[in-house]
Structures are given as structure tokens and as C-alpha cells.
Design a protein around this motif. Structure first.
Motif, short mmCIF file in Angstrom:
data_model
loop_
_atom_site.label_atom_id
_atom_site.label_comp_id
_atom_site.label_asym_id
_atom_site.label_seq_id
_atom_site.Cartn_x
_atom_site.Cartn_y
_atom_site.Cartn_z
N ALA A 8 -2.43 -5.99 13.63
CA ALA A 8 -1.17 -5.28 13.37
C ALA A 8 -0.42 -5.97 12.24
CB ALA A 8 -0.31 -5.26 14.63
N HIS A 9 0.13 -5.16 11.33
CA HIS A 9 0.89 -5.72 10.21
C HIS A 9 2.37 -5.39 10.36
CE1 HIS A 9 1.77 -1.95 7.98
NE2 HIS A 9 0.58 -1.55 8.36
N TYR A 10 3.20 -6.24 9.78
CA TYR A 10 4.64 -6.02 9.78
C TYR A 10 4.96 -4.82 8.89
CZ TYR A 10 9.60 -7.26 9.91
OH TYR A 10 10.95 -7.25 10.12
N PRO A 11 5.97 -3.99 9.24
CA PRO A 11 6.18 -2.71 8.55
C PRO A 11 7.10 -2.80 7.33
CG PRO A 11 7.67 -2.82 10.41
CD PRO A 11 6.86 -4.10 10.43
N GLU A 12 6.91 -3.80 6.51
CA GLU A 12 7.86 -4.02 5.41
C GLU A 12 7.33 -3.48 4.10
OE1 GLU A 12 9.10 -8.13 3.80
OE2 GLU A 12 10.45 -7.72 5.48
N GLY A 13 6.39 -4.16 3.48
CA GLY A 13 5.83 -3.71 2.22
C GLY A 13 4.32 -3.68 2.30
N ALA A 14 3.69 -3.27 1.21
CA ALA A 14 2.23 -3.16 1.21
C ALA A 14 1.55 -4.52 1.36
CB ALA A 14 1.77 -2.47 -0.07
N HIS A 16 2.08 -7.03 3.40
CA HIS A 16 1.73 -7.34 4.80
C HIS A 16 0.46 -6.59 5.20
CE1 HIS A 16 5.42 -9.54 5.97
NE2 HIS A 16 6.00 -8.78 5.04
N ALA A 17 0.38 -5.34 4.80
CA ALA A 17 -0.78 -4.52 5.16
C ALA A 17 -2.05 -5.02 4.48
CB ALA A 17 -0.52 -3.06 4.80
N THR A 18 -1.95 -5.40 3.20
CA THR A 18 -3.17 -5.80 2.48
C THR A 18 -3.77 -7.07 3.07
OG1 THR A 18 -1.86 -6.99 0.80
CG2 THR A 18 -2.44 -4.71 0.32
N ARG A 19 -2.94 -8.07 3.37
CA ARG A 19 -3.54 -9.30 3.89
C ARG A 19 -4.06 -9.12 5.31
NH1 ARG A 19 1.76 -11.41 2.97
NH2 ARG A 19 3.03 -11.58 4.84
N MET A 20 -3.40 -8.28 6.12
CA MET A 20 -3.93 -8.06 7.46
C MET A 20 -5.18 -7.20 7.42
SD MET A 20 -2.01 -10.04 9.05
CE MET A 20 -2.91 -9.81 10.57
N LEU A 21 -5.26 -6.27 6.46
CA LEU A 21 -6.50 -5.49 6.30
C LEU A 21 -7.63 -6.39 5.84
CD1 LEU A 21 -7.99 -2.83 6.38
CD2 LEU A 21 -7.14 -2.33 4.07
N ALA A 22 -7.32 -7.37 4.99
CA ALA A 22 -8.35 -8.33 4.56
C ALA A 22 -8.94 -9.06 5.75
CB ALA A 22 -7.75 -9.32 3.57
N VAL A 23 -8.08 -9.49 6.68
CA VAL A 23 -8.56 -10.17 7.89
C VAL A 23 -9.33 -9.20 8.78
CG1 VAL A 23 -7.83 -11.39 9.97
CG2 VAL A 23 -6.71 -11.87 7.79
N PRO A 41 5.56 1.48 4.71
CA PRO A 41 4.80 1.82 3.51
C PRO A 41 3.40 1.24 3.48
CG PRO A 41 6.54 0.24 3.00
CD PRO A 41 6.79 0.72 4.39
N GLY A 42 3.18 0.12 4.14
CA GLY A 42 1.86 -0.50 4.12
C GLY A 42 0.79 0.32 4.79
N SER A 43 1.17 1.10 5.80
CA SER A 43 0.16 1.88 6.51
C SER A 43 -0.46 2.96 5.63
CB SER A 43 0.78 2.51 7.77
OG SER A 43 0.90 1.54 8.79
N ARG A 44 0.28 3.45 4.65
CA ARG A 44 -0.30 4.42 3.71
C ARG A 44 -1.46 3.78 2.95
NH1 ARG A 44 5.23 5.54 2.71
NH2 ARG A 44 5.15 4.45 0.70
N PHE A 45 -1.31 2.52 2.63
CA PHE A 45 -2.36 1.80 1.92
C PHE A 45 -3.60 1.64 2.81
CE2 PHE A 45 -4.57 -2.06 0.71
CZ PHE A 45 -4.72 -1.90 -0.65
N ILE A 46 -3.39 1.32 4.09
CA ILE A 46 -4.52 1.17 5.00
C ILE A 46 -5.26 2.49 5.14
CG2 ILE A 46 -5.12 0.79 7.43
CD1 ILE A 46 -3.08 -1.43 7.50
N GLU A 47 -4.51 3.58 5.26
CA GLU A 47 -5.14 4.90 5.36
C GLU A 47 -5.89 5.25 4.08
OE1 GLU A 47 -1.95 6.80 8.55
OE2 GLU A 47 -1.61 7.01 6.38
N TYR A 48 -5.37 4.84 2.94
CA TYR A 48 -6.05 5.08 1.66
C TYR A 48 -7.41 4.38 1.64
CZ TYR A 48 -6.86 5.35 -3.37
OH TYR A 48 -7.42 5.60 -4.59
#
Length: 320
Positions: A8-14, A16-23, A41-48
């Protein structure tokens, strides 16, 4: 035997999402399934990147406090915080993972509620902040995370520093660097990467262009989303950014990085980087000074990616 790890990533910016997706991608394998949650906004990146992601209620403490007031925190952030913990606890009960890896304090609280083994991955520290309320809150948060987590993973571009929380597990910087990411153009000169809370980066980009630089501004009208920023950073001669996620990506990519901080946390990270005199990074606080640094950038940094060590730590502890 198959196992499931929730990330799970914090819902702030992309970032947070990128580093948690890397893990998450480092954890994924024949014996390990990964499920993701985040929101913002980070979840849009994960879905992409082709993943499904659960979107609980979002919280914006930085926007409400630094861009508003304590009243905004009380009447906006606090109610949303309770809803986010509730949503994430419900999600954890539904997916029933063997462990949770997160940089989100609310996911950590949800894990404690549901009895889910927890691994925290964050670089946040009380020493970054000047305001007493932020210092006290972050100090309490760090102590809470250390007390409830199986491991507190701490990715840094610096060696252990006096301001780091005690008892953390140090990692190299974590960056999303998939082998099949899109190919950047050959003529990348200066890559400008604003964070969620950066301002005047369009003016910065125009200033750098006026000095004869080929500038790519991430998020500009002609920018299209890419699966990972690391290939673009690696292809650039120099990157200008505000957020620590891009700082870590620059370290892994080996690209000179000029840091132009805005938020309290970004200023705090910048002070640690300056105090340690780190190779490859330079901190500036105005557009003219950033432009001068671009003309004479620092030498290239060199770091391994901490995503695999983070995944190995979690999987090894789960196997005990």
C-alpha cells in the motif's frame, strides 16, 4: 506454497506509488502474489503500469497544514484519516495477505487492527521538520511504526545520519526501474520533475530554455505518462526536482541531481544531503541559482537499487 503480500502506498504524489510499485514488482514471483492499494494521484500511475489498485479514502496532511491551517487538519484530514484506516482494514480482511509492506501510516494502523504482519518502508524522520507540531507528530509516528512493524525499512542516499530514527533497517534508494520501460528521446538535456507541491516550475523551465538548454518538463502539456521515470532520468544530462522519490531515482540512474525543495519534508531531506556532502546532488533555493547549477552540475551519483534488498528482507522474514 503460494503466499500473498499486500503493498500500500501513501495517497500523496506519484513518488509514493512508484517506489512501492518497485518493491511490489521485486516481491512478485512464482510463489508470491501481490495486491495493491493506495488512492490519490499515484494510483493512476499504478494502473497505467497494468495493475489493479484498491482506492481507499485519501488524506492530504501536507496540503491541509502547509497550504491551509491546523483547522483544516482538524476538520478535513482527521475525519479522512479515520475513514482511510477503516477502508484499508476492510480491504486487508478481504484479501487476507500474509504480510503488508507500506509507506502509509494509516495502512500500518489497519494492519495492527487486522493482525496482519507489517513491514514499513519510509524515509520520514522528525529531524526534517522545523515546526514543533510536525516534529512531535513524526517522532510519535516513527516510534509507533517501530513498535508494531516486523521491520522498518529506511531507503536513503546517505549513510546513517544523526537525524535518522533509531532501529531502522537501512536500504539503498528505491526506484522503479523495469527492464521493459519506454525509451526516452536521444536529445534529453535537462529533465525538470516537479512534485505535487512545487510551484513556478514552468517559469524555471522557460528560464533554462532561454539559456540554451533542451528542457523536458514532466507534466507539461506535451508530456505523456510513462511507465517509469528512471530511463528518462538516466538519459538526461541533469535532473532538477523537488521530491525525494526523484532524488532516489537520480541516484539509481546515475544522473546529476539539482534539488529545488518546497515542502518542510523536502527542505529537511535537503539539509541531510547538504550536511553529508553527498556526491551527485546539489541543493538550490531559487530559479537563478538552479539555472547556475545546471550550467555547472555536480558529478554523477552511483547507487544500487534498494527494491530487491527490500523484497529479500521481507520474504526472508516471512520464511522464518
Amino acid at each position: 506454497m503460494s503466499r500473498t503480500v499486500a503493498v500500500a502506498h501513501y495517497p500523496e504524489g506519484a513518488g509514493h506509488a512508484t517506489r512501492m510499485l518497485a518493491v511490489a514488482q521485486a516481491l512478485e514471483g512464482p510463489a508470491t502474489d501481490v495486491v495493491l492499494a493506495g488512492g490519490g494521484p499515484g494510483s493512476r500511475f499504478i494502473e497505467y503500469n497494468g495493475y489493479d489498485v484498491y482506492r481507499p479514502a485519501t488524506v492530504d496532511f501536507i496540503g491541509d497544514y502547509q497550504g491551509g491551517s491546523l483547522l483544516d487538519v482538524v476538520f478535513k484530514s482527521v475525519p479522512c484519516s479515520g475513514k482511510r484506516v477503516y477502508d484499508l482494514a476492510r480491504w486487508l480482511r478481504r484479501v487476507d495477505p500474509d504480510a503488508l509492506v507500506t509507506d502509509d501510516m494509516f495502512a500500518a494502523m489497519a494492519a495492527q487492527t487486522t493482525g496482519t504482519p507489517l513491514y514499513v518502508l519510509t524515509h520520514n524522520a522528525a529531524s526534517y521538520y522545523d515546526a514543533a507540531v510536525e516534529q512531535v507528530f513524526t517522532w510519535l509516528l516513527n516510534r509507533y511504526q517501530l513498535s508494531v512493524a516486523e521491520g522498518f525499512l529506511y531507503p536513503t542516499v546517505w549513510e546513517p545520519d544523526v537525524g535518522d530514527p533509531p532501529g531502522v533497517v537501512y536500504l539503498p534508494p528505491v526506484a522503479l526501474d523495469p527492464p521493459d520501460a519506454s525509451t526516452p528521446p536521444d536529445d534529453l538535456d535537462v529533465l525538470v520533475v516537479p512534485s505535487t507541491y512545487s510551484t513556478n516550475f514552468d517559469t524555471l523551465a522557460e528560464t533554462l530554455r532561454a539559456e540554451g538548454n533542451r528542457v523536458t518538463l514532466v507534466g507539461d502539456s506535451d508530456w505523456t505518462c510513462v511507465p517509469s521515470m528512471v530511463p528518462w532520468i538516466r538519459a538526461a544530462d541533469v535532473v532538477v526536482c523537488s521530491g525525494y522519490s526523484t532524488v532516489m531515482e537520480a541516484g539509481v540512474a546515475g544522473t546529476p541531481c539539482i534539488i529545488y525543495p518546497f515542502t518542510d519534508e523536502q527542505h529537511g531531506v535537503s539539509r541531510v544531503i547538504e550536511r553529508n556532502g553527498l556526491t551527485g546532488f546539489q541543493v538550490e533555493h531559487s530559479i537563478p541559482h538552479v539555472a547556475r547549477a545546471v550550467r555547472h552540475p555536480p558529478v554523477s551519483p552511483e547507487y544500487e537499487n534498494g527494491a530487491e534488498p527490500a523484497a529479500e528482507y521481507v520474504l526472508d522474514r516471512m520464511a522464518e
